[in-house]
Write a protein that holds these residues in place. Structure first.
Motif, PDB file in Angstrom:
ATOM      1  N   GLU A   1      -6.097  -2.381  -7.547  1.00 21.65           N
ATOM      2  CA  GLU A   1      -4.847  -1.701  -7.167  1.00 21.65           C
ATOM      3  C   GLU A   1      -4.567  -0.591  -8.167  1.00 21.65           C
ATOM      4  OE1 GLU A   1      -1.773  -4.667  -5.313  1.00 21.65           O
ATOM      5  OE2 GLU A   1      -2.716  -5.585  -7.062  1.00 21.65           O
TER       6      GLU A   1
ATOM      7  N   THR B   1      -5.046   9.260  -4.735  1.00 22.11           N
ATOM      8  CA  THR B   1      -6.019   9.530  -3.664  1.00 22.11           C
ATOM      9  C   THR B   1      -7.434   9.776  -4.199  1.00 22.11           C
ATOM     10  OG1 THR B   1      -4.160  10.625  -2.590  1.00 22.11           O
ATOM     11  CG2 THR B   1      -6.324  10.868  -1.544  1.00 22.11           C
TER      12      THR B   1
ATOM     13  N   MET C   1      -8.908   6.794  -5.923  1.00 19.88           N
ATOM     14  CA  MET C   1      -9.360   5.777  -4.977  1.00 19.88           C
ATOM     15  C   MET C   1     -10.770   6.099  -4.483  1.00 19.88           C
ATOM     16  SD  MET C   1      -7.723   4.519  -1.363  1.00 19.88           S
ATOM     17  CE  MET C   1      -8.493   5.774  -0.351  1.00 19.88           C
ATOM     18  N   THR C   2     -10.999   7.371  -4.138  1.00 19.29           N
ATOM     19  CA  THR C   2     -12.346   7.720  -3.653  1.00 19.29           C
ATOM     20  C   THR C   2     -13.369   7.600  -4.787  1.00 19.29           C
ATOM     21  OG1 THR C   2     -11.918  10.063  -4.012  1.00 19.29           O
ATOM     22  CG2 THR C   2     -11.496   9.235  -1.814  1.00 19.29           C
TER      23      THR C   2
ATOM     24  N   ALA D   1      -9.977  -0.101   2.113  1.00 20.85           N
ATOM     25  CA  ALA D   1      -9.376   0.887   1.205  1.00 20.85           C
ATOM     26  C   ALA D   1      -8.151   1.453   1.901  1.00 20.85           C
ATOM     27  CB  ALA D   1     -10.363   2.001   0.887  1.00 20.85           C
ATOM     28  N   SER D   2      -7.036   1.559   1.165  1.00 21.09           N
ATOM     29  CA  SER D   2      -5.823   2.101   1.789  1.00 21.09           C
ATOM     30  C   SER D   2      -4.949   2.791   0.756  1.00 21.09           C
ATOM     31  CB  SER D   2      -5.035   0.989   2.480  1.00 21.09           C
ATOM     32  OG  SER D   2      -4.639   0.033   1.530  1.00 21.09           O
ATOM     33  N   LEU D   3      -4.193   3.768   1.255  1.00 21.31           N
ATOM     34  CA  LEU D   3      -3.180   4.463   0.459  1.00 21.31           C
ATOM     35  C   LEU D   3      -1.835   4.116   1.065  1.00 21.31           C
ATOM     36  CD1 LEU D   3      -4.852   7.976   0.399  1.00 21.31           C
ATOM     37  CD2 LEU D   3      -4.411   6.585  -1.633  1.00 21.31           C
TER      38      LEU D   3
ATOM     39  N   THR E   1       3.922   3.735   4.847  1.00 21.88           N
ATOM     40  CA  THR E   1       3.291   5.051   5.004  1.00 21.88           C
ATOM     41  C   THR E   1       4.205   5.936   5.843  1.00 21.88           C
ATOM     42  OG1 THR E   1       2.127   4.291   6.977  1.00 21.88           O
ATOM     43  CG2 THR E   1       0.901   4.196   4.907  1.00 21.88           C
TER      44      THR E   1
ATOM     45  N   PRO F   1       1.300   9.510  -1.326  1.00 24.24           N
ATOM     46  CA  PRO F   1       1.155   8.114  -1.758  1.00 24.24           C
ATOM     47  C   PRO F   1       1.297   7.931  -3.266  1.00 24.24           C
ATOM     48  CG  PRO F   1      -0.982   9.057  -1.237  1.00 24.24           C
ATOM     49  CD  PRO F   1       0.045  10.080  -0.839  1.00 24.24           C
TER      50      PRO F   1
ATOM     51  N   TYR G   1       0.324   4.644  -4.331  1.00 23.52           N
ATOM     52  CA  TYR G   1      -0.358   3.354  -4.473  1.00 23.52           C
ATOM     53  C   TYR G   1      -1.655   3.375  -3.672  1.00 23.52           C
ATOM     54  CZ  TYR G   1      -1.234  -1.660  -3.673  1.00 23.52           C
ATOM     55  OH  TYR G   1      -1.807  -2.894  -3.587  1.00 23.52           O
ATOM     56  N   ALA G   2      -2.695   2.788  -4.224  1.00 21.16           N
ATOM     57  CA  ALA G   2      -3.962   2.639  -3.484  1.00 21.16           C
ATOM     58  C   ALA G   2      -4.527   1.250  -3.730  1.00 21.16           C
ATOM     59  CB  ALA G   2      -4.969   3.692  -3.928  1.00 21.16           C
ATOM     60  N   LYS G   3      -5.231   0.748  -2.728  1.00 15.05           N
ATOM     61  CA  LYS G   3      -5.841  -0.590  -2.856  1.00 15.05           C
ATOM     62  C   LYS G   3      -7.263  -0.533  -2.312  1.00 15.05           C
ATOM     63  CE  LYS G   3      -4.319  -4.426  -0.487  1.00 15.05           C
ATOM     64  NZ  LYS G   3      -3.465  -5.607  -0.310  1.00 15.05           N
TER      65      LYS G   3
END
Ligand SMILES: [Zn+2]
Ligand SMILES: [Zn+2]
Length: 391
Positions: free
Chosen positions: A185, A203, A206-207, A232-234, A242, A248, A250-252
């Motif tokens: 997270e 973002t 996360m990638t 994977a989500s933002l 959303t 965003p 937060y990312a998971k």
């Protein structure tokens, strides 16, 4: 569904288990049913071992080896698409891994042992809960009574679609991989989507995290490793909101890591922790990493593999000694780490629906094959020499 020993039908028993599946750690009714059937056979099982675990012991009171045969009995959170009369009565839960069949096979072995008790040594039949979460075996081993047993031989099987029905699939050393789930997270800060520069969107991080996970096997070129990003989500925050108006914060990312040995999996774990931490420090993001469903590699002993192969050949079963370990994991690894033995598979049919699929159903024919193979191993190890000569 509980029947006297002479009318016990393992296929009916399996179908009944199939109708009332229970998730890992919640297998109270299944455990009660197994115990009732064992008691109906005149046995006195030990219950509630590490949760809902059960062991029944057959002691010849003569010297000899001690063998442990293990079956699992938990089910999965999957909606069944059944085309048979014994479909799951528990909505959203099904025996999609065939643990109902493994349990019915071991119950058949219990019946055999009641009629043909061991002549030397001891035989333990172990019914294990919570296999799918990788926690049931370790919990059972927390029980001093079980941990203090001196086991010479551990045997367990899993049914395996994609291989011809009744084929023994086995290999020495690692048979099933070590694996773990990881949840990463990333915590930044939201902003108006028209002013992203005012926030701290995770973002790109996360990638980058996804790339790090996907390229992780390159750092272990000499051993088998595999990583799979499964989610994977933002979102604005960890609550998952959303909207087009919000950049965003937060990312998971969820992934699984695998290796053919537990040491390498530990090394993968610490490397990913270091690399993600460095990435978040650079991007000034908050970070939480958590690990789920850790399974050690299931490692087979060479002699035990040979014993299984020999008995399978005597039963005229096709034998396939594979080169690569199974990529999936099996919680029996905990028993195999403590005591020597072998985990093997029996083919469920080349065209059979895959494990964990909504149309999967354990092939009933395998109950006889598996229990005959287990009983052959018992006869080999726990009969006296003169009886074996008669055989
Ligand atoms: Zn499974
Ligand atoms: Zn399974």
């Amino acid at each position: 569904m509980i029947t006297p020993i002479d009318s016990f039908d393992p296929i009916n028993f399996r179908h009944f288990l199939h109708q009332y599946p229970e998730l890992s750690h919640h297998e109270r009714q299944t455990a009660a049913l197994i115990c009732q059937q064992l008691r109906q056979f005149g046995l006195a099982p030990k219950t509630d071992l590490g949760g809902h675990g059960i062991v029944v012991k057959f002691d010849s009171n003569n010297p000899g080896e001690t063998s442990l045969f293990r079956a699992d009995f938990d089910a999965l959170p999957i909606h069944e698409q059944a085309c048979h009369h014994y479909a799951s009565c528990h909505s959203g839960i099904m025996h999609a891994c065939g643990h109902d069949g493994h349990t019915a096979s071991l119950m058949m072995v219990a019946k055999y042992l009641c009629l043909h008790p061991p002549i030397t040594g001891k035989v333990l039949l172990l019914f294990q809960p919570a296999e799918e979460t990788g926690t049931g075996a370790a919990a059972m081993l927390q029980e001093p009574w079980l941990a203090q047993q001196h086991i010479d031989n551990v045997f367990a099987y899993h049914n395996l679609p994609g291989y011809p029905l009744n084929t023994l699939v086995i290999k020495p050393n690692t048979f099933a991989c070590a694996s773990t789930g990881v949840t990463i997270e990333l915590f930044g800060k939201t902003s108006h989507a028209a002013k992203p520069e005012d926030g701290l969107a995770p973002t790109l991080a996360m990638t980058e995290a996804i790339k790090l996970i996907q390229h992780l096997p390159e750092q272990f070129p000499d051993v088998f490793t595999l990583t799979t990003v499964v989610h994977a989500s933002l979102a604005a925050t960890a609550q998952g909101e959303t909207g087009f108006g919000t950049a965003p914060g937060y990312a998971k990312v969820l992934a699984t890591l695998r290796s053919d040995n537990s040491h390498t999996l530990f090394a993968m774990k610490s490397l990913i922790e270091q690399q993600i931490a460095a990435l978040c420090q650079q991007e000034q993001l908050g970070l939480e990493v958590s690990w789920q469903e850790w399974f050690n590699a299931a490692v087979n002993s060479q002699p035990h593999c040979q014993q299984v192969i020999r008995q399978a050949r005597l039963l005229a079963l096709p034998v396939n000694i594979i080169e690569e370990p199974m990529r999936w994991s099996e919680d029996v690894a905990e028993f195999l780490a403590k005591w020597p033995g072998a985990l093997f598979c029996l083919g469920s049919g080349e065209q059979h629906p895959q494990l964990h699929n909504p149309d999967y159903d354990f092939p009933d024919e395998l109950i006889a094959t598996a229990s005959q193979l287990f009983c052959a191993l018992i006869k080999d190890k726990h009969s006296n020499v003169s009886e074996m000569a008669v055989d």
